[in-house]
Scaffold this active site. Structure first.
Site, PDB file in Angstrom:
ATOM      1  N   GLU A 363       0.833  -1.224   0.000  1.00  0.00           N
ATOM      2  CA  GLU A 363       0.000   0.000   0.000  1.00  0.00           C
ATOM      3  C   GLU A 363       0.860   1.263   0.000  1.00  0.00           C
ATOM      4  O   GLU A 363       0.555   2.253   0.669  1.00  0.00           O
ATOM      5  CB  GLU A 363      -1.029  -0.041   1.132  1.00  0.00           C
ATOM      6  CG  GLU A 363      -1.963  -1.228   0.935  1.00  0.00           C
ATOM      7  CD  GLU A 363      -3.348  -1.071   1.500  1.00  0.00           C
ATOM      8  OE1 GLU A 363      -3.777   0.069   1.718  1.00  0.00           O
ATOM      9  OE2 GLU A 363      -4.014  -2.101   1.691  1.00  0.00           O
TER      10      GLU A 363
HETATM   11  N1  CAA Z   1      -6.293  11.817  -4.017  1.00  0.00           N
HETATM   12  C1  CAA Z   1      -6.815  12.264  -5.192  1.00  0.00           C
HETATM   13  N2  CAA Z   1      -6.077  12.438  -6.304  1.00  0.00           N
HETATM   14  C2  CAA Z   1      -4.773  12.152  -6.226  1.00  0.00           C
HETATM   15  C3  CAA Z   1      -4.161  11.703  -5.044  1.00  0.00           C
HETATM   16  C4  CAA Z   1      -4.994  11.534  -3.908  1.00  0.00           C
HETATM   17  N3  CAA Z   1      -4.495  11.098  -2.759  1.00  0.00           N
HETATM   18  N4  CAA Z   1      -2.860  11.511  -5.283  1.00  0.00           N
HETATM   19  C5  CAA Z   1      -2.633  11.831  -6.570  1.00  0.00           C
HETATM   20  N5  CAA Z   1      -3.804  12.226  -7.127  1.00  0.00           N
HETATM   21  C6  CAA Z   1      -4.023  12.689  -8.499  1.00  0.00           C
HETATM   22  C7  CAA Z   1      -3.189  13.942  -8.796  1.00  0.00           C
HETATM   23  O1  CAA Z   1      -3.870  15.110  -8.402  1.00  0.00           O
HETATM   24  C8  CAA Z   1      -3.040  13.840 -10.311  1.00  0.00           C
HETATM   25  O2  CAA Z   1      -4.223  14.281 -10.928  1.00  0.00           O
HETATM   26  P1  CAA Z   1      -4.222  15.566 -11.943  1.00  0.00           P
HETATM   27  O3  CAA Z   1      -3.272  15.233 -13.045  1.00  0.00           O
HETATM   28  O4  CAA Z   1      -5.642  15.693 -12.355  1.00  0.00           O
HETATM   29  O5  CAA Z   1      -3.731  16.708 -11.109  1.00  0.00           O
HETATM   30  C9  CAA Z   1      -2.964  12.350 -10.551  1.00  0.00           C
HETATM   31  O6  CAA Z   1      -3.556  11.718  -9.418  1.00  0.00           O
HETATM   32  C10 CAA Z   1      -1.547  11.848 -10.746  1.00  0.00           C
HETATM   33  O7  CAA Z   1      -0.844  12.189  -9.567  1.00  0.00           O
HETATM   34  P2  CAA Z   1       0.724  12.410  -9.536  1.00  0.00           P
HETATM   35  O8  CAA Z   1       1.129  13.303 -10.651  1.00  0.00           O
HETATM   36  O9  CAA Z   1       1.080  12.788  -8.148  1.00  0.00           O
HETATM   37  O10 CAA Z   1       1.232  10.928  -9.892  1.00  0.00           O
HETATM   38  P3  CAA Z   1       2.638  10.240  -9.746  1.00  0.00           P
HETATM   39  O11 CAA Z   1       2.888   9.414 -10.942  1.00  0.00           O
HETATM   40  O12 CAA Z   1       3.678  11.258  -9.395  1.00  0.00           O
HETATM   41  O13 CAA Z   1       2.411   9.187  -8.533  1.00  0.00           O
HETATM   42  C11 CAA Z   1       2.191   8.406  -6.288  1.00  0.00           C
HETATM   43  C12 CAA Z   1       1.929   9.523  -7.301  1.00  0.00           C
HETATM   44  C13 CAA Z   1       1.686   8.959  -4.982  1.00  0.00           C
HETATM   45  C14 CAA Z   1       3.660   8.083  -6.190  1.00  0.00           C
HETATM   46  C15 CAA Z   1       1.366   7.136  -6.704  1.00  0.00           C
HETATM   47  O14 CAA Z   1       1.839   6.592  -7.902  1.00  0.00           O
HETATM   48  C16 CAA Z   1       1.381   6.080  -5.633  1.00  0.00           C
HETATM   49  O15 CAA Z   1       0.656   6.185  -4.654  1.00  0.00           O
HETATM   50  N6  CAA Z   1       2.196   5.002  -5.797  1.00  0.00           N
HETATM   51  C17 CAA Z   1       2.176   3.874  -4.880  1.00  0.00           C
HETATM   52  C18 CAA Z   1       1.135   2.884  -5.273  1.00  0.00           C
HETATM   53  C19 CAA Z   1       0.725   2.001  -4.132  1.00  0.00           C
HETATM   54  O16 CAA Z   1       0.528   2.442  -3.015  1.00  0.00           O
HETATM   55  N7  CAA Z   1       0.532   0.725  -4.443  1.00  0.00           N
HETATM   56  C20 CAA Z   1       0.063  -0.185  -3.467  1.00  0.00           C
HETATM   57  C21 CAA Z   1      -0.600  -1.328  -4.121  1.00  0.00           C
HETATM   58  S1  CAA Z   1      -2.119  -1.762  -3.406  1.00  0.00           S
HETATM   59  C22 CAA Z   1      -1.735  -2.835  -2.159  1.00  0.00           C
HETATM   60  O17 CAA Z   1      -0.632  -2.999  -1.727  1.00  0.00           O
HETATM   61  C23 CAA Z   1      -2.957  -3.444  -1.607  1.00  0.00           C
HETATM   62  C24 CAA Z   1      -2.765  -4.763  -0.965  1.00  0.00           C
HETATM   63  O18 CAA Z   1      -2.899  -5.773  -1.608  1.00  0.00           O
HETATM   64  C25 CAA Z   1      -2.554  -4.846   0.485  1.00  0.00           C
END
Ligand code: CAA
Length: 381
Positions: A363
């Protein structure tokens, strides 16, 4: 400011503690060894209302607040974090998404049975080449008449085989990058879905983790969750809440390791006295207590913000960032306090240490939490 819990929150915490200490503790070691999914425990916990804790009673959930959810996650994960993650994925990823983005038909068909715990779900975001970099979705969802055709591979899916409901994230229009991504809520048994072998994990061994393959899977457009192109934002919103569940899980692992260490330090003698009387051990316990308390406070603050309807994404990332690292530190020190006994399975602190490691990875890794936190800070300025 009030640090006391309500009567209801205390009751929920006690119910979780009772089940964990009386039931989960009986076979946790065996399930860890055999990597056996806790099917009967999940059924029992569903009957007690833990699979739909925060879902509105209108959709057969318990209508509890997020603070209660954190308290329950801590108690369950103290004893068995593998059971904790099944509860967390269902409550904060699947149910929450359905409740907030689902149509009434989707809620009737998927949310109600999931909140009752008759069925439960999995969240399919990660891929072989899209883990931390989640926008790089290669699974495609090509529109075709009233359907989308899904093709691709998902990796590291918690509840991958045991779940019957899949929340799938897939790319419909790569030119639009993350704005071309969609979310779908589907049945696991649709033709064209196949499940990879059980991953032999280091810890959380009794939660099942699989890859899932999609080959020309026909998904009706009514199964899209939220508006066209909103899938990535939905996934990010889901993870804001999911990370709090994992933070509470990490808190439970740390608190469990500390409880065991305190008991052991009062019993074990060395150099003519209980090891608790040696400052080198007592100070380790003091540092554990500070880390556990900080983790708990960060989790509860994020839960409180969520319950007040205030932004909580940064608080949730902070809680996960801190609590996961704290769990790793506390469990490593617990093994050290137990010495040779700590390194053998029977005393269970080595299991807690193996479990703690995953909270720094799934996550969103600890490093990803720093991205989320720092971006939130700069956005605020
Ligand atoms: N809420 C709403 N929108 C969001 C947001 C949030 N928390 N975070 C980002 N966004 C939106 C941004 O506003 C952007 O939208 P716009 O272009 O319209 O402005 C869009 O999403 C893209 O955001 P970023 O440009 O910030 O994207 P990024 O490529 O830089 O990545 C990141 C951001 C936070 C690193 C994201 O890729 C991330 O969270 N990565 C980790 C993924 C993760 O947690 N994976 C876990 C897998 S699930 C799991 O583990 C479950 C399980 O089985 C236990």
């Amino acid at each position: 400011m009030n640090f006391e819990f309500t009567e209801e929150q205390e009751m929920i915490r006690q119910a979780a503690r009772d089940y964990a200490t009386r039931e989960l503790s009986q076979d946790v070691l065996e399930r860890d060894e055999k990597a056996e999914f806790p099917t009967q425990h999940i059924k029992n916990l569903a009957e007690l209302g833990f699979m739909g804790m925060t879902t509105d009673p209108k959709y057969d959930g318990g209508g509890m607040d997020t603070v209660s959810y954190v308290l329950a996650m801590e108690e369950i994960s103290k004893v068995d974090a593998s059971v904790g993650v099944v509860i967390s994925v269902n409550n904060s990823l699947v149910n929450w998404a359905l409740e907030h983005y689902g149509t009434e038909e989707q809620k009737e068909k998927y949310l109600k049975p999931s909140a009752r715990g008759e069925k439960f779900g999995a969240f399919l975001l990660s891929e072989p080449e899209a883990g931390s970099d989640a926008t790089m979705q290669r699974t495609t969802a090509k529109p075709e008449g009233d359907y989308y055709i899904l093709n691709g591979v998902k990796n590291w899916i918690t509840n991958g085989n045991s779940a019957s409901i899949y929340l799938v994230i897939a790319q419909t229009n790569p030119e639009l990058r993350h704005k071309g991504i969609n979310a779908f809520i589907i049945d696991k048994d649709l033709p064209g879905i196949s499940i990879g072998p059980h991953e032999e994990k280091m810890g959380m061994r009794s939660s099942d983790t699989h890859s899932v393959m999609f080959t020309d899977v026909k998904v009706h457009k009514d199964n899209r969750l939220g508006d066209e192109g909103m899938g990535f934002k939905i996934a990010m919103k889901i993870l804001d809440g999911g990370r709090l569940g994992i933070a509470a899980q990490a808190l439970g692992i740390a608190a469990g390791a500390m409880e065991r260490s305190v008991i052991y330090a009062k019993e074990r003698k060395a150099f003519g006295t209980e090891i608790a009387n040696h400052q080198v051990i007592a100070f380790k316990i003091a540092d554990m207590a500070v880390k556990v308390e900080n983790s708990r406070n960060l989790c509860l603050k994020a839960a409180w913000l969520k319950d007040q309807g205030k932004p909580f994404g940064m608080a949730s990332a902070m809680a996960k960032r801190y609590a996961a690292d704290a769990a790793m530190w506390v469990t490593t020190e617990a093994v050290q306090i137990f010495g040779g006994y700590g390194y053998v399975r029977e005393y269970q602190v080595e299991r807690l240490m193996r479990e703690a490691k995953l909270t720094q990875i799934y996550e969103g890794t600890s490093e990803i939490q720093k991205i989320v936190i720092s971006r939130s800070i700069f956005r605020e300025k």
